[in-house]
Motif scaffolding. Structure first.
Motif, PDB file in Angstrom:
ATOM      1  N   SER A 138      52.747  61.171  35.480  1.00  0.00           N
ATOM      2  CA  SER A 138      51.868  60.224  36.154  1.00  0.00           C
ATOM      3  C   SER A 138      51.805  60.576  37.633  1.00  0.00           C
ATOM      4  O   SER A 138      52.835  60.903  38.238  1.00  0.00           O
ATOM      5  N   ASP A 139      50.605  60.550  38.214  1.00  0.00           N
ATOM      6  CA  ASP A 139      50.423  60.752  39.650  1.00  0.00           C
ATOM      7  C   ASP A 139      51.049  62.056  40.149  1.00  0.00           C
ATOM      8  O   ASP A 139      51.682  62.103  41.201  1.00  0.00           O
ATOM      9  N   GLY A 140      50.881  63.141  39.396  1.00  0.00           N
ATOM     10  CA  GLY A 140      51.403  64.442  39.811  1.00  0.00           C
ATOM     11  C   GLY A 140      52.905  64.571  39.714  1.00  0.00           C
ATOM     12  O   GLY A 140      53.486  65.507  40.287  1.00  0.00           O
ATOM     13  N   GLN A 141      53.548  63.687  38.986  1.00  0.00           N
ATOM     14  CA  GLN A 141      55.005  63.690  38.865  1.00  0.00           C
ATOM     15  C   GLN A 141      55.410  63.481  37.413  1.00  0.00           C
ATOM     16  O   GLN A 141      54.591  63.099  36.566  1.00  0.00           O
ATOM     17  N   VAL A 142      56.693  63.710  37.130  1.00  0.00           N
ATOM     18  CA  VAL A 142      57.211  63.490  35.795  1.00  0.00           C
ATOM     19  C   VAL A 142      58.513  62.702  35.876  1.00  0.00           C
ATOM     20  O   VAL A 142      59.322  62.897  36.788  1.00  0.00           O
ATOM     21  N   VAL A 143      58.679  61.799  34.949  1.00  0.00           N
ATOM     22  CA  VAL A 143      59.940  61.082  34.746  1.00  0.00           C
ATOM     23  C   VAL A 143      60.500  61.544  33.414  1.00  0.00           C
ATOM     24  O   VAL A 143      59.844  61.419  32.381  1.00  0.00           O
TER      25      VAL A 143
END
Length: 308
Positions: free
Chosen positions: A259-264
């Motif tokens: 999400s939003d250029g990031q990963v969790v």
């Protein structure tokens, strides 16, 4: 042109949000969710209406191909398809949606019998209720050309189905994505289908490539959902067909939430088929998504790789 339900806003804080997208709505959306099985065979490309779906699941079917289960709720689509047949693995996708409308091109005898026990409104090509709901497009050859639209779907299921539950948790404006790291995207190897997502700032989403080609809808619009979830699941043999894999969607497992250029990097949990799947970070907190569309890849363990 009037705004879609997901685009409608108020001048103050919205009173309502769409349960699958978290986007503001002028009015509470009380209609049921409509789940449409959509073809992803190479001869089915490009698909109709898939960018109007709030949530899209990608699952493995026979011959290591994939098929989509697209959930329509906050937006309408003038055309949807190509519509294809049901699988027993779809039942778990329906059971936590509070009696959705389920749209398919048919099912084998075992699956059709089992579907009668599922708490869903079934609209199947060839059945009495489906008369006038489907047509064949001249743009493709059968069986990859069966189409419908959300107006006909909801007309066929009028008076049936119930309002779905809140499906995800979403971030408010200015909230940051917790426990996240920057990433370019992810590659997923389903077998005969290789799907890649890359963060595209201009599109505000994860641009999808399939088998090396940009994946667009029938109108030429790139598929780029705001959120992508890789949900690692186990597949077992379907009781309807020994050649059909069936995803196991209850229990727990690993999940990557983009999400939003990031990963969790976290986990998924679903205690029963009636429960909504919960996605958590490594500190057990529920991951809040970016408001918008979400695509969920039901991938086997070891079949995906992050791209830094």
């Amino acid at each position: 042109m009037a705004p879609t339900q997901s685009e409608a806003t108020t001048t103050t804080n919205p009173l309502y949000t769409a349960p699958f997208t978290g986007l503001p709505t002028a009015n509470k959306i009380v209609r049921p969710a409509a789940v449409v099985k959509i073809d992803n065979h190479p001869r089915a490309l490009p698909q109709w209406g898939i960018n109007q779906a709030d949530v899209v699941y990608e699952e493995i079917v026979e011959a290591r191909l994939t098929r989509f289960a697209a959930i329509f709720h906050s937006n309408d689509a003038d055309l949807v398809g190509p519509v294809r047949s049901a699988r027993t693995g779809d039942f778990a996708l329906l059971s936590n949606l509070n009696r959705p409308i389920f749209v398919t091109s048919g099912a084998n005898a075992y699956t059709a019998r089992a579907l009668r026990r599922v708490d869903a409104v079934s609209i199947i090509d060839g059945s009495t209720i489906a008369k006038g709901v489907f047509e064949r497009s001249s743009a493709k050859r059968a069986p990859h050309n069966l189409i419908t639209d959300t107006a006909r779907i909801y007309a066929a299921g009028a008076g049936e189905g119930r309002t779905p539950p809140e499906y995800f948790r979403f971030r408010g404006e200015g909230d940051t994505l917790q426990r996240a790291t920057a990433v370019s995207g992810v590659d997923i190897d389903f077998g005969q289908i290789e799907a890649s997502y890359r963060w595209d700032t201009a599109l505000g989403g994860w641009a999808r490539t399939q088998n090396g080609r940009e994946h667009t809808d029938f109108d030429g619009v790139r598929i780029a959902p705001e959120n992508v979830i890789v949900q690692f699941v186990r597949y077992r043999q379907s009781p309807a067909n020994t050649a059909t894999p069936e995803p196991v969607l209850t229990g727990t497992g690993e999940a990557w939430i983009f999400s939003d250029g990031q990963v969790v990097q976290g986990t998924w949990e679903r205690l029963s088929e009636l429960d909504v799947t919960v996605f958590r970070s490594d500190n057990a907190l529920i991951v809040a998504l970016t408001p918008g569309r979400t695509w969920i890849a039901l991938a086997r363990a070891g079949s995906a790789e992050m791209v830094p």
